[in-house]
Design a protein around this motif. Structure first.
Motif, mmCIF file in Angstrom:
data_model
loop_
_atom_site.group_PDB
_atom_site.id
_atom_site.type_symbol
_atom_site.label_atom_id
_atom_site.label_comp_id
_atom_site.label_asym_id
_atom_site.label_seq_id
_atom_site.Cartn_x
_atom_site.Cartn_y
_atom_site.Cartn_z
ATOM 1 N N SER A 241 0.863 -1.171 0.000
ATOM 2 C CA SER A 241 0.000 0.000 0.000
ATOM 3 C C SER A 241 0.905 1.229 0.000
ATOM 4 O O SER A 241 2.102 1.137 0.309
ATOM 5 C CB SER A 241 -0.907 0.024 1.237
ATOM 6 O OG SER A 241 -0.142 0.283 2.408
ATOM 7 N N ASP B 131 -9.688 15.697 4.397
ATOM 8 C CA ASP B 131 -10.582 14.746 3.738
ATOM 9 C C ASP B 131 -10.247 14.775 2.257
ATOM 10 O O ASP B 131 -10.660 15.679 1.523
ATOM 11 C CB ASP B 131 -12.047 15.140 3.963
ATOM 12 C CG ASP B 131 -13.017 14.124 3.366
ATOM 13 O OD1 ASP B 131 -12.582 13.282 2.560
ATOM 14 O OD2 ASP B 131 -14.218 14.169 3.710
ATOM 15 N N GLU C 217 -11.225 13.281 -0.266
ATOM 16 C CA GLU C 217 -12.319 13.217 -1.235
ATOM 17 C C GLU C 217 -12.896 14.598 -1.527
ATOM 18 O O GLU C 217 -13.401 14.848 -2.616
ATOM 19 C CB GLU C 217 -13.414 12.287 -0.719
ATOM 20 C CG GLU C 217 -14.472 11.946 -1.755
ATOM 21 C CD GLU C 217 -15.386 10.826 -1.317
ATOM 22 O OE1 GLU C 217 -16.129 10.312 -2.159
ATOM 23 O OE2 GLU C 217 -15.354 10.469 -0.115
ATOM 24 N N GLN D 148 -8.355 4.477 -10.365
ATOM 25 C CA GLN D 148 -9.173 3.860 -9.327
ATOM 26 C C GLN D 148 -8.301 3.263 -8.229
ATOM 27 O O GLN D 148 -8.621 3.365 -7.040
ATOM 28 C CB GLN D 148 -10.060 2.765 -9.920
ATOM 29 C CG GLN D 148 -11.028 2.128 -8.922
ATOM 30 C CD GLN D 148 -11.988 3.132 -8.328
ATOM 31 O OE1 GLN D 148 -12.658 3.868 -9.049
ATOM 32 N NE2 GLN D 148 -12.068 3.188 -7.001
ATOM 33 N N ARG E 227 -7.137 6.174 -6.207
ATOM 34 C CA ARG E 227 -8.266 6.695 -5.439
ATOM 35 C C ARG E 227 -8.520 5.830 -4.205
ATOM 36 O O ARG E 227 -8.715 6.345 -3.094
ATOM 37 C CB ARG E 227 -9.514 6.746 -6.316
ATOM 38 C CG ARG E 227 -10.750 7.349 -5.616
ATOM 39 C CD ARG E 227 -12.003 7.197 -6.459
ATOM 40 N NE ARG E 227 -11.899 7.899 -7.725
ATOM 41 C CZ ARG E 227 -11.985 7.328 -8.918
ATOM 42 N NH1 ARG E 227 -12.149 6.008 -9.025
ATOM 43 N NH2 ARG E 227 -11.905 8.041 -10.016
ATOM 44 N N ASP E 228 -8.502 4.521 -4.386
ATOM 45 C CA ASP E 228 -8.748 3.614 -3.260
ATOM 46 C C ASP E 228 -7.681 3.777 -2.180
ATOM 47 O O ASP E 228 -7.982 3.725 -0.980
ATOM 48 C CB ASP E 228 -8.771 2.159 -3.746
ATOM 49 C CG ASP E 228 -10.008 1.847 -4.579
ATOM 50 O OD1 ASP E 228 -10.978 2.630 -4.526
ATOM 51 O OD2 ASP E 228 -9.989 0.821 -5.295
ATOM 52 N N GLN E 229 -6.439 3.969 -2.589
ATOM 53 C CA GLN E 229 -5.356 4.144 -1.617
ATOM 54 C C GLN E 229 -5.551 5.411 -0.784
ATOM 55 O O GLN E 229 -5.372 5.409 0.433
ATOM 56 C CB GLN E 229 -4.015 4.209 -2.349
ATOM 57 C CG GLN E 229 -3.574 2.901 -2.989
ATOM 58 C CD GLN E 229 -3.102 1.893 -1.970
ATOM 59 O OE1 GLN E 229 -2.407 2.230 -1.023
ATOM 60 N NE2 GLN E 229 -3.488 0.635 -2.159
ATOM 61 N N LEU F 195 -8.389 7.196 -0.341
ATOM 62 C CA LEU F 195 -9.678 7.361 0.331
ATOM 63 C C LEU F 195 -9.986 6.281 1.357
ATOM 64 O O LEU F 195 -10.859 6.470 2.208
ATOM 65 C CB LEU F 195 -10.806 7.416 -0.705
ATOM 66 C CG LEU F 195 -10.722 8.563 -1.715
ATOM 67 C CD1 LEU F 195 -11.963 8.571 -2.606
ATOM 68 C CD2 LEU F 195 -10.551 9.914 -1.036
ATOM 69 N N THR F 196 -9.298 5.160 1.296
ATOM 70 C CA THR F 196 -9.635 4.069 2.220
ATOM 71 C C THR F 196 -8.542 3.755 3.219
ATOM 72 O O THR F 196 -8.741 2.947 4.117
ATOM 73 C CB THR F 196 -9.973 2.778 1.439
ATOM 74 O OG1 THR F 196 -8.802 2.329 0.726
ATOM 75 C CG2 THR F 196 -11.114 3.019 0.457
ATOM 76 N N ARG F 197 -7.373 4.395 3.070
ATOM 77 C CA ARG F 197 -6.261 4.096 3.973
ATOM 78 C C ARG F 197 -5.787 5.370 4.663
ATOM 79 O O ARG F 197 -5.568 6.390 4.015
ATOM 80 C CB ARG F 197 -5.095 3.451 3.219
ATOM 81 C CG ARG F 197 -5.459 2.117 2.572
ATOM 82 C CD ARG F 197 -4.315 1.586 1.732
ATOM 83 N NE ARG F 197 -4.675 0.370 1.027
ATOM 84 C CZ ARG F 197 -4.553 -0.855 1.514
ATOM 85 N NH1 ARG F 197 -4.045 -1.010 2.726
ATOM 86 N NH2 ARG F 197 -4.895 -1.909 0.806
#
Length: 253
Positions: free
Chosen positions: A42, A170, A172, A194, A197-199, A201-203
């Motif tokens: 990650s 934040d 996002e 994507q 983005r996942d890295q 926004l979710t970590r």
């Protein structure tokens, strides 16, 4: 320090306490998406060891230009940098470098001031003045975290070529829309966007200070001290000006 993705003609100036770990991960991923995904890493893992160390890293814009033959004319290359409000960045750096490391018994950190914020600010201001007048050349890890943002990546000479991405707690809300727009302009595939983005926004980075009690305490301590704020304004004056951040109350220009 600059991180490069030649595949997408992207250069990012990584500045400590301005999403540096996450941007190091993102630029390493864009250097070779398949290799990065195959490691199972990650972006936060970059904090403990950089996968792309010595592969996509440069110390000056000229080194990048020379390596990839980038002219001063429009070439399709993008130069970017995440910028953060100077006070928020300072407090985050102070908590990260001075409070946490003291808990870990790193007593030599932070100009030897331990948890004395006044001592640290007074001494770091003196160091910055000495460095700016070239009276001191040896630089510490604290200096790297507390240097004005305008001192990074040859900005005095290269500012017109850079695009500045706003830091936000934040991602996002503000940062990610700007970063995604840049990625799309550089023809990064949607699948890679994507993944990035996942890295983001979710970590939550393991060394993040946002929302911690320590950050709230030292932020309030600083904001309630006109004496200390005067040093901060002097230290980061050109960050406030160049990146259009509001000065603290009582120091408006």
């Amino acid at each position: 320090m600059l991180r490069v993705s030649p595949k997408y003609k992207m250069v990012n100036c990584v500045v400590q306490k301005s999403m540096s770990t996450m941007m190091t991960g993102a630029m390493c991923y864009l250097y070779d998406e398949m290799e990065y995904e195959n490691t199972g890493r990650s972006f936060d893992d970059e904090f403990n060891g950089r996968l792309c160390k010595s592969q996509n890293e440069f110390s000056s814009v000229n080194d990048v230009r020379n390596k990839y033959n980038i002219s001063l004319r429009q070439t399709g290359w993008s130069f970017s940098m995440v910028v953060r409000h100077p006070i928020d960045r300072f407090v985050s750096g102070y908590v990260d470098r001075c409070v946490r490391l003291l808990v870990m018994n790193a007593t030599a950190q932070c100009n030897g001031c331990r948890l004395n914020m006044t001592c640290f600010i007074e001494n770091e201001y003196k160091r910055l003045m000495q460095i700016s007048y070239k009276r001191k050349t040896r630089r510490t890890m604290e200096d790297a975290h507390f240097f004005p943002q305008v001192w990074h990546c040859d900005l005095p000479d290269e500012r017109e070529f850079f695009e500045f991405l706003p830091y936000s707690t934040d991602s996002e809300e503000e940062f990610m829309p700007h970063f995604e727009d840049l990625l799309q302009r550089q023809d990064v595939p949607e699948s890679s966007i994507q993944f990035i983005r996942d890295q983001f926004l979710t970590r939550i980075p393991s060394h993040a200070t946002t929302g911690t009690a320590a950050k709230r305490f030292y932020y309030n301590r600083l904001m309630n001290s006109p004496y200390l704020l005067e040093f901060i304004v002097k230290m980061f004056y050109w960050d406030f000006i160049q990146f259009h951040y509001a000065f603290p109350p009582g120091f408006e220009q």
